[in-house]
Design a protein around this motif. Structure first.
Motif, mmCIF file in Angstrom:
data_model
loop_
_atom_site.group_PDB
_atom_site.id
_atom_site.type_symbol
_atom_site.label_atom_id
_atom_site.label_comp_id
_atom_site.label_asym_id
_atom_site.label_seq_id
_atom_site.Cartn_x
_atom_site.Cartn_y
_atom_site.Cartn_z
ATOM 1 N N LEU A 134 7.776 -11.185 -3.430
ATOM 2 C CA LEU A 134 6.745 -10.965 -3.973
ATOM 3 C C LEU A 134 7.185 -10.739 -5.766
ATOM 4 C CD1 LEU A 134 3.519 -10.223 -3.568
ATOM 5 C CD2 LEU A 134 4.450 -7.867 -3.629
ATOM 6 N N PRO A 135 6.306 -11.324 -6.449
ATOM 7 C CA PRO A 135 6.489 -11.076 -7.925
ATOM 8 C C PRO A 135 6.428 -9.644 -8.097
ATOM 9 C CG PRO A 135 4.992 -13.146 -7.532
ATOM 10 C CD PRO A 135 4.973 -12.284 -6.039
ATOM 11 N N ARG A 136 7.127 -9.099 -9.134
ATOM 12 C CA ARG A 136 7.185 -7.776 -9.328
ATOM 13 C C ARG A 136 6.193 -7.338 -10.492
ATOM 14 N NH1 ARG A 136 9.598 -8.196 -4.462
ATOM 15 N NH2 ARG A 136 11.522 -6.709 -4.272
ATOM 16 N N THR A 137 4.858 -7.649 -10.187
ATOM 17 C CA THR A 137 4.143 -7.465 -11.249
ATOM 18 C C THR A 137 2.675 -6.772 -10.712
ATOM 19 O OG1 THR A 137 3.013 -9.595 -10.610
ATOM 20 C CG2 THR A 137 4.646 -9.600 -12.253
ATOM 21 N N GLY A 138 2.024 -6.078 -11.612
ATOM 22 C CA GLY A 138 0.813 -5.107 -11.200
ATOM 23 C C GLY A 138 -0.050 -6.146 -10.502
ATOM 24 N N CYS A 139 -0.510 -7.316 -10.642
ATOM 25 C CA CYS A 139 -1.487 -8.135 -10.298
ATOM 26 C C CYS A 139 -1.081 -8.403 -8.752
ATOM 27 C CB CYS A 139 -1.806 -9.358 -11.068
ATOM 28 S SG CYS A 139 -0.677 -10.488 -11.488
ATOM 29 N N ALA A 140 0.349 -8.714 -8.520
ATOM 30 C CA ALA A 140 0.865 -9.057 -7.350
ATOM 31 C C ALA A 140 0.808 -8.030 -6.736
ATOM 32 C CB ALA A 140 2.384 -9.783 -7.454
ATOM 33 N N PHE A 141 1.109 -6.765 -6.848
ATOM 34 C CA PHE A 141 0.901 -5.515 -6.048
ATOM 35 C C PHE A 141 -0.420 -5.184 -5.794
ATOM 36 C CE2 PHE A 141 4.933 -3.748 -8.461
ATOM 37 C CZ PHE A 141 5.837 -4.704 -7.750
ATOM 38 N N ARG A 142 -1.334 -5.438 -6.609
ATOM 39 C CA ARG A 142 -2.851 -5.331 -6.193
ATOM 40 C C ARG A 142 -3.145 -6.180 -5.188
ATOM 41 N NH1 ARG A 142 -3.308 -5.141 -11.930
ATOM 42 N NH2 ARG A 142 -4.230 -7.142 -11.812
ATOM 43 N N GLY A 143 -2.684 -7.520 -5.365
ATOM 44 C CA GLY A 143 -3.184 -8.611 -4.356
ATOM 45 C C GLY A 143 -2.445 -8.393 -2.781
ATOM 46 N N SER A 144 -1.408 -7.849 -2.872
ATOM 47 C CA SER A 144 -0.459 -7.645 -1.779
ATOM 48 C C SER A 144 -0.611 -6.452 -0.954
ATOM 49 C CB SER A 144 0.737 -8.379 -1.693
ATOM 50 O OG SER A 144 1.419 -7.310 -2.666
ATOM 51 N N ALA A 145 -1.649 -5.231 -1.447
ATOM 52 C CA ALA A 145 -1.446 -4.134 -1.012
ATOM 53 C C ALA A 145 -1.875 -3.862 0.464
ATOM 54 C CB ALA A 145 -2.276 -3.213 -1.863
ATOM 55 N N ASN A 146 -2.715 -4.775 0.792
ATOM 56 C CA ASN A 146 -3.043 -4.615 2.163
ATOM 57 C C ASN A 146 -2.144 -5.028 3.522
ATOM 58 O OD1 ASN A 146 -5.729 -3.622 1.614
ATOM 59 N ND2 ASN A 146 -6.327 -5.603 1.246
ATOM 60 N N ASN A 147 -1.244 -6.103 3.062
ATOM 61 C CA ASN A 147 -0.284 -6.445 4.105
ATOM 62 C C ASN A 147 1.153 -6.552 3.668
ATOM 63 O OD1 ASN A 147 -0.143 -8.361 1.979
ATOM 64 N ND2 ASN A 147 -1.241 -10.202 3.121
ATOM 65 N N VAL A 148 1.543 -6.083 2.628
ATOM 66 C CA VAL A 148 2.848 -5.791 2.062
ATOM 67 C C VAL A 148 3.378 -4.682 2.219
ATOM 68 C CG1 VAL A 148 4.370 -6.810 0.508
ATOM 69 C CG2 VAL A 148 3.087 -8.219 1.141
ATOM 70 N N GLY A 149 2.578 -3.793 1.202
ATOM 71 C CA GLY A 149 3.038 -2.310 0.981
ATOM 72 C C GLY A 149 1.586 -1.459 0.702
ATOM 73 N N ARG A 150 1.815 -0.539 -0.191
ATOM 74 C CA ARG A 150 0.529 0.419 -0.431
ATOM 75 C C ARG A 150 0.502 0.751 -1.869
ATOM 76 N NH1 ARG A 150 0.459 5.883 3.081
ATOM 77 N NH2 ARG A 150 1.043 4.223 4.547
ATOM 78 N N LEU A 151 -0.554 0.431 -2.459
ATOM 79 C CA LEU A 151 -0.866 0.628 -3.900
ATOM 80 C C LEU A 151 -1.603 2.037 -4.164
ATOM 81 C CD1 LEU A 151 -0.431 -0.589 -6.619
ATOM 82 C CD2 LEU A 151 -2.782 -1.487 -6.395
ATOM 83 N N LEU A 152 -1.029 2.976 -4.626
ATOM 84 C CA LEU A 152 -1.681 4.332 -4.788
ATOM 85 C C LEU A 152 -2.165 4.501 -6.068
ATOM 86 C CD1 LEU A 152 0.674 6.230 -2.862
ATOM 87 C CD2 LEU A 152 -1.704 5.489 -2.073
ATOM 88 N N ALA A 153 -3.564 4.409 -6.597
ATOM 89 C CA ALA A 153 -3.900 4.603 -7.950
ATOM 90 C C ALA A 153 -4.064 6.007 -8.279
ATOM 91 C CB ALA A 153 -5.265 4.025 -8.256
ATOM 92 N N SER A 154 -4.213 6.369 -9.443
ATOM 93 C CA SER A 154 -4.404 7.847 -10.158
ATOM 94 C C SER A 154 -5.281 8.400 -9.367
ATOM 95 C CB SER A 154 -4.636 7.783 -11.719
ATOM 96 O OG SER A 154 -3.450 7.149 -12.357
ATOM 97 N N ALA A 155 -6.494 7.942 -9.124
ATOM 98 C CA ALA A 155 -7.536 8.542 -8.598
ATOM 99 C C ALA A 155 -7.512 8.919 -6.988
ATOM 100 C CB ALA A 155 -8.931 7.578 -8.333
ATOM 101 N N GLN A 156 -6.212 8.283 -6.481
ATOM 102 C CA GLN A 156 -5.861 8.657 -5.017
ATOM 103 C C GLN A 156 -4.631 9.773 -5.173
ATOM 104 O OE1 GLN A 156 -5.279 4.401 -4.542
ATOM 105 N NE2 GLN A 156 -6.136 4.562 -2.416
ATOM 106 N N SER A 157 -4.277 10.212 -6.128
ATOM 107 C CA SER A 157 -3.318 11.115 -6.373
ATOM 108 C C SER A 157 -3.563 12.561 -6.023
ATOM 109 C CB SER A 157 -2.499 11.121 -7.700
ATOM 110 O OG SER A 157 -3.257 11.632 -8.840
ATOM 111 N N GLU A 158 -2.673 13.594 -5.826
ATOM 112 C CA GLU A 158 -3.023 14.870 -5.889
ATOM 113 C C GLU A 158 -3.418 15.678 -7.295
ATOM 114 O OE1 GLU A 158 -2.738 16.698 -3.050
ATOM 115 O OE2 GLU A 158 -2.346 14.942 -1.755
#
Length: 489
Positions: A199-223
């Motif tokens: 996977l490219p190590r870029t923000g848009c790649a992370f956003r596009g692959s969050a469902n099947n490769v990893g987990r993307l947690l935004a500020s709104a999902q933090s403590e």
């Protein structure tokens, strides 16, 4: 009949009319279907940064990007020269180039068919770049991790001065949160996942692959925001649902496009029973697994769930220390030209919190307790990657008897556990910042310090010698934790 030069001019004019006009300080997302693609760059009296980030790519193709800020309307590999530059991608699959575009400019994209990418043009620095700062790994259990974003907005701390020597209360309150904090996301993925490795190590790649490769947690999902030290505010995430004994890689993404270097950690074994303790206003730097019972491990342990005997004793002790400290004139003119009473109180708070609340750990599965005590190649959270330091000293671990708590104000734990000892430098920090009349002293490295502290990890362990220890820090970005104390981030 048209001359060949006339045909060329018409072709170039058609390209200029057919391409997309990029807007200054706005992102453009592209799914390429043809090659080459051309984009008109916005003009500016200031130098502009043209940046690109791949959101996906084909293994069989290598996309190339060329920028012209002169007369070349369709720049390519054969046009490299004074007015044509190649924008090269780095190992993260992003790149940027700063040029002056006062009259006309073009970005041309080759070999990007069936790929998607982001492009941005900014007069305020690159929109896509690798940041120098790192996210912070706090601690993990078998299926949880506590993570922090890189720090931002350092607090304004005023030193106490005559005649007002007021210090923060033992159960302190934070200053107002920054009004417009930067948005951060954390991308967490299993390190050895084949999909993640390509996977490219870029923000848009992370956003596009969050469902099947990893987990993307935004500020709104933090403590929420947390001020754990003077470095600045951080976003804080308490994450569930991880797999035991698995290596993970974490990237922080700032404002969706700027990516940090990675950090690493491993989850512990299913037998690990200590929950993560965090969110303590009287101990803001505490965020690790501790020997405490917990009815709901999925939420960790926060201040309201700590035993009152522990909390009341710690706050009372810190209050009494503060009262005794302020019997001295705390101003720099009388106390010290380097530190103040506030520095003493902060260092003492840090020491008191760390020694009062043991940090749970576990020996690596490949070694027994006795073997780990002498090994020089074992780490508590070692990744075994090619980038990890070759020499990983043994952490300062000690087996604790459940029926004899290290802190008598804590209830007995359900079973024996392993603690990682505080770094000796945590004690040294209070010793250096506090006046001698308080009688605060640390054990000597050559005698008894090793019974209660990790010695020689941050400093050499020799009296009067600062720096040059085995690791230089208590923790590092590779997930190693040698002693409970100062880290590299």
């Amino acid at each position: 009949m048209l001359l060949p030069r006339t045909l060329l001019c018409l072709a170039q004019a058609w390209l200029v009319l057919a391409d997309t006009q990029l807007v200054l300080n706005q992102l453009q997302t592209v799914s390429a279907t043809t090659s080459p693609l051309t984009y008109s760059l916005p003009t500016s009296q200031r130098p502009v940064s043209v940046s690109v980030a791949l959101c996906s790519y084909q293994q069989s193709a290598t996309p190339r990007f060329f920028v012209s800020n002169g007369s070349v309307m369709s720049p390519g590999p054969d046009d490299l020269g004074e007015d044509v530059f190649e924008l090269e991608l780095d190992g993260y699959s992003l790149g940027n180039l700063t040029v002056q575009v006062t009259s006309s400019g073009v970005l041309a994209v080759y070999n990007a068919t069936d790929m998607s990418f982001e492009v941005g043009v900014s007069d305020d620095g690159p929109m896509h770049q690798v940041l120098d700062e790192l996210p912070l790994f706090s601690d993990s259990t078998a299926n949880q991790v506590l993570m922090f974003s890189p720090p931002f907005s350092p607090p304004s701390i005023s030193a106490p001065s005559y005649p007002n020597y007021t210090l923060p209360a033992a159960n302190q309150t934070f200053p107002p949160e920054p009004p417009s904090p930067p948005e951060y996301s954390l991308f967490i993925a299993a390190t050895t996942s084949s999909a993640f490795m390509t996977l490219p190590r870029t923000g848009c790649a992370f956003r596009g692959s969050a469902n099947n490769v990893g987990r993307l947690l935004a500020s709104a999902q933090s403590e929420g925001l947390w001020l754990r030290d003077t470095g600045g505010w951080r976003w804080q995430w308490f994450v569930n649902g991880l797999v035991p004994m698995t290596n993970y890689t974490v990237y922080a993404v700032k404002n969706e496009t700027q990516v940090t270097a990675p950090i690493y950690f491993s989850t512990k074994s299913p037998a690990f029973a200590c929950p993560i303790v965090y969110g303590l206003p009287f101990c803001p730097s505490i965020g690790y697994a501790a020997p405490l019972g917990n009815d709901d491990p999925a939420t960790g342990v926060t201040a309201t769930e700590l035993p009152s005997a522990f909390t009341d004793n710690l706050i009372s002790g810190l209050t009494n220390f503060t009262v005794m400290l302020t019997t001295l004139a705390c101003g720099r003119d009388l106390y010290s030209p380097i530190v103040t009473c506030a520095d003493c109180q902060a260092a003492y708070r840090n020491w008191l919190c760390i020694v009062s609340l043991p940090r749970c750990a576990e020996y690596t599965s490949t070694t027994s307790s006795s073997a780990a005590a002498t090994s020089t190649s074992t780490s508590m959270f070692g990744q075994g990657t090619a980038q990890e330091p070759l020499i990983t000293p043994t952490p300062a671990l000690a087996v604790q008897n459940a029926s004899s708590p290290r802190n008598p104000n804590l209830p007995p734990f359900a079973k024996n556990y392993t603690a990682v000892l505080p770094c000796l430098e945590v004690c040294y920090g209070a010793d250096r910042a506090c006046p001698p009349f308080l009688g605060f002293q640390c054990p000597l490295p050559q005698y008894t310090a090793g019974q209660s502290y990790g010695v020689g990890y941050v400093d050499t362990g020799e009296e009067g010698v600062v720096g040059g220890g085995m690791t230089g820090a208590g923790t590092d970005q590779w997930g190693n934790v040698w002693c409970n104390g100062p880290g590299v981030v």
